[in-house]
Every structure is written in C-alpha cells, then in structure tokens.
Scaffold this motif. Structure first.
Motif, mmCIF file in Angstrom:
data_model
loop_
_atom_site.group_PDB
_atom_site.id
_atom_site.type_symbol
_atom_site.label_atom_id
_atom_site.label_comp_id
_atom_site.label_asym_id
_atom_site.label_seq_id
_atom_site.Cartn_x
_atom_site.Cartn_y
_atom_site.Cartn_z
ATOM 1 N N THR A 119 6.076 7.199 5.190
ATOM 2 C CA THR A 119 6.348 8.217 4.176
ATOM 3 C C THR A 119 6.552 7.582 2.810
ATOM 4 O O THR A 119 6.029 8.066 1.796
ATOM 5 C CB THR A 119 7.597 9.027 4.566
ATOM 6 O OG1 THR A 119 7.400 9.615 5.859
ATOM 7 C CG2 THR A 119 7.873 10.124 3.549
ATOM 8 N N ILE A 120 7.306 6.481 2.765
ATOM 9 C CA ILE A 120 7.517 5.787 1.483
ATOM 10 C C ILE A 120 6.194 5.289 0.924
ATOM 11 O O ILE A 120 5.922 5.424 -0.283
ATOM 12 C CB ILE A 120 8.500 4.617 1.679
ATOM 13 C CG1 ILE A 120 9.896 5.147 2.026
ATOM 14 C CG2 ILE A 120 8.571 3.757 0.415
ATOM 15 C CD1 ILE A 120 10.888 4.056 2.383
ATOM 16 N N ALA A 121 5.358 4.709 1.770
ATOM 17 C CA ALA A 121 4.067 4.203 1.312
ATOM 18 C C ALA A 121 3.168 5.321 0.798
ATOM 19 O O ALA A 121 2.447 5.144 -0.195
ATOM 20 C CB ALA A 121 3.374 3.458 2.444
ATOM 21 N N ALA A 122 3.205 6.495 1.439
ATOM 22 C CA ALA A 122 2.372 7.616 0.997
ATOM 23 C C ALA A 122 2.867 8.181 -0.324
ATOM 24 O O ALA A 122 2.065 8.500 -1.212
ATOM 25 C CB ALA A 122 2.360 8.705 2.067
ATOM 26 N N VAL A 123 4.179 8.306 -0.461
ATOM 27 C CA VAL A 123 4.745 8.843 -1.707
ATOM 28 C C VAL A 123 4.534 7.875 -2.856
ATOM 29 O O VAL A 123 4.258 8.287 -3.992
ATOM 30 C CB VAL A 123 6.241 9.154 -1.515
ATOM 31 C CG1 VAL A 123 6.881 9.563 -2.837
ATOM 32 C CG2 VAL A 123 6.419 10.258 -0.479
ATOM 33 N N ARG A 124 4.635 6.566 -2.588
ATOM 34 C CA ARG A 124 4.438 5.529 -3.624
ATOM 35 C C ARG A 124 3.035 4.934 -3.513
ATOM 36 O O ARG A 124 2.863 3.719 -3.623
ATOM 37 C CB ARG A 124 5.475 4.431 -3.445
ATOM 38 C CG ARG A 124 6.908 4.904 -3.548
ATOM 39 C CD ARG A 124 7.259 5.363 -4.954
ATOM 40 N NE ARG A 124 8.655 5.689 -5.073
ATOM 41 C CZ ARG A 124 9.615 4.826 -5.378
ATOM 42 N NH1 ARG A 124 9.301 3.553 -5.571
ATOM 43 N NH2 ARG A 124 10.865 5.206 -5.477
ATOM 44 N N LYS A 125 2.052 5.760 -3.319
ATOM 45 C CA LYS A 125 0.675 5.306 -3.114
ATOM 46 C C LYS A 125 0.204 4.388 -4.239
ATOM 47 O O LYS A 125 0.407 4.670 -5.420
ATOM 48 C CB LYS A 125 -0.252 6.516 -3.007
ATOM 49 C CG LYS A 125 -1.716 6.178 -2.818
ATOM 50 C CD LYS A 125 -2.558 7.437 -2.806
ATOM 51 C CE LYS A 125 -4.036 7.112 -2.709
ATOM 52 N NZ LYS A 125 -4.876 8.337 -2.749
#
Length: 306
Positions: A119-125
C-alpha cells in the motif's frame, strides 16, 4: 439461485479434481511394474515379496484394487504405515498441528507486512520509498528458501546464539522457520498489492471520489483496497494451501516435525501408504482453499458469479 449454481459448480469441480488426484496417486505405484517389490526393502527375498503382495491384495485386478483404494479414501482408511505399523492418516494428523502453526504464523506476518508495504509503495508510486520497497521485494523472491534458512541459522544460532536452530515447543524455535518460510510470500504479496492497488487507483470512480473531496485515506481504505483484494486473495489462498501441504525445505532444515518432513522421511523409507496420504491431503487442501477463495470472490464482487 445463481449463487447456488455457482457454488454447486465449484464443488463439483473440486470432486472431479480429487477423483483425478486419487487415480494418479494410486496408479503411480504401478509405474515400476511391481508395487510389492517397490515397497519392500531392497534385500527382501522373493518369498517375502510374494507374501507382502498377497497381504496387500496386489494379486487382484487393478480396477478392483483401485475401487478398494477409493473406498478407503472415502472412509478415511488410507492404509497402514509400513514403517510404524500405524494408520497413515493418524501419522498425518499428528504432524498437522506443527505444519498448521508454522504456516499460519508465516502467512500472518508476511500478509500484514506485505499489505502495508504494498500500500505504501502504491501510494508513493515512483518515489524513493517505492523504489526501495520494490528492490527489497525482488530480493525476497530471488533468495532461495534453503539459503535464507541456513543464513539465519549461521547468524542467529551459531554466531549470536540468540535463537535455537531446530525443534519445536517454544516461541523462540518458531521465529527463524517462520521468517525463512514467509520471506518469499512477503515479497510476492507486496508486489501484488502494489500492482493491484495502482491499477485500482487509476479507475474513474476513484477520480470521482477525489473530485468530491473525499480524503485519500478514506478512498484507499473504503474504496480502492476492497477491489484490489481480489487477485491478492487468490495468491494468498494458494500460498496457504501450499504451506499446509508441507513446507519441505524449511521443515527439513529446522527439524520441524511437520507434514513436509513426514513426506520426505516416508519417501526415503519407501513408506508409500503415508506418501499417498500426504499427497491426497495436500490436494484436498488446495481444493478446499480454492472453493473458499471462490466464495470470497462472490462476497467481494457479486458480478463474478455471472
């Protein structure tokens, strides 16, 4: 009515799969030509092999033997262990709690951290955080389980002497096997959550929700994650089924008394009734988990049943 037919069709598919697996498991014994000679020790005499063949019913026609085997499967009579002279199912059920404990702990921690990191990686793409998480995930899937397990033993058992290297019974003995087993699944779940969530965040209804002023946190939790969960649930179901079927390498390296170790020991000792029981159990776990995943699909997205 549509939901009932959907469930019924999936259940019928599971029954067909189990019938196919039972046939493969049974007829695999006949690949060498003489199952009695295969199951007996190499130094067994011809008279001993013949007596064993008679006792096991291998002189009967193959279709009669398969019918007897299938009847035993349906009633839970999977034969006796040649090594321990005990029902194979009892041996399997004795090892099941150890494997279930290891599987649940490994999947639990890998899922929690996988969802969080994905989720963090997707939000901070495309940020530095996203890049770091992707690199760690790639390394986690590239490192072999046996190598990671041996590395953990060398560092935390031999060098630092913090954790025991084998056995079962305490929380400390569970830490390294669960880490070694769950590392791969952590990486896989992280990458899958990231990819699925990025795709969902690009949908029109997400842009509409943002235009209405809904906060990003609420959009992710209440709108995006539910739709992003569908492919993740599939992968988690298969992971859990494979873990319950027996984590061979991990259980052997850490001397963990689970189903995977039982299967390896049974193959080494030519204890084929136990091997058959383990294979059938693993297939049953996959079928049941697949069925539950299909039900979860319907709950997450009712349109799938159509």
């Amino acid at each position: 009515m549509k939901a009932f037919s959907f469930i019924a069709s999936r259940a019928l598919q599971g029954v067909i799969v189990m019938l196919g697996v039972s046939a493969i498991v049974f007829f695999a014994l006949f690949l060498t030509g003489d199952p009695a000679a295969l199951m007996m020790p190499p130094d067994a005499s011809r008279a001993e092999i013949e007596a064993f063949r008679q006792a096991m019913g291998f002189n009967d026609p193959v279709w009669v033997q398969y019918g007897r085997f299938l009847g035993g499967v349906l009633t839970g009579e999977l034969g006796n262990s040649l090594r321990f002279q005990r029902p194979a199912l009892d041996l399997l059920l004795e090892r099941l709690p150890a494997t279930a404990l290891l599987a649940c702990v490994a999947l639990l921690w890998s899922s929690l951290f996988g969802f969080l990191l994905g989720t963090i990686a997707a939000v901070r793409k495309n940020s530095a955080i996203d890049f770091s998480i992707r690199v760690i995930s790639l390394l986690g899937q590239a490192i072999p389980v046996f190598w990671l397990a041996l590395l953990l033993i060398i560092v935390f058992s031999l060098k630092l002497r913090w954790l025991p290297s084998s056995g079962i019974g305490t929380v400390w003995q569970l830490i390294m096997p669960s880490i070694a087993l769950g590392a791969y699944y952590l990486s896989a779940i992280t990458r899958l959550v990231r990819a699925s969530l990025i795709e969902v965040l690009g949908e029109n209804y997400i842009r509409t929700a943002r235009a209405k002023g809904i906060t990003s946190r609420r959009i992710i939790i209440h709108h995006a994650l539910r739709n992003a969960l569908i492919p993740v649930i599939t992968v988690q179901g298969m992971y859990f089924a494979s873990l319950l079927g027996g984590a061979l390498v991990t259980e052997i390296i850490f001397a963990w008394p689970g189903i995977g170790r039982l299967a390896v020991e049974s193959i080494q000792n030519r204890d084929f009734p136990v091997v058959q029981a383990v294979v059938l159990f693993a297939a049953l776990i996959f079928v049941v988990v697949n069925f539950l995943v299909d039900l979860a699909y319907v709950w997450l997205n009712p349109r799938i049943r159509l």
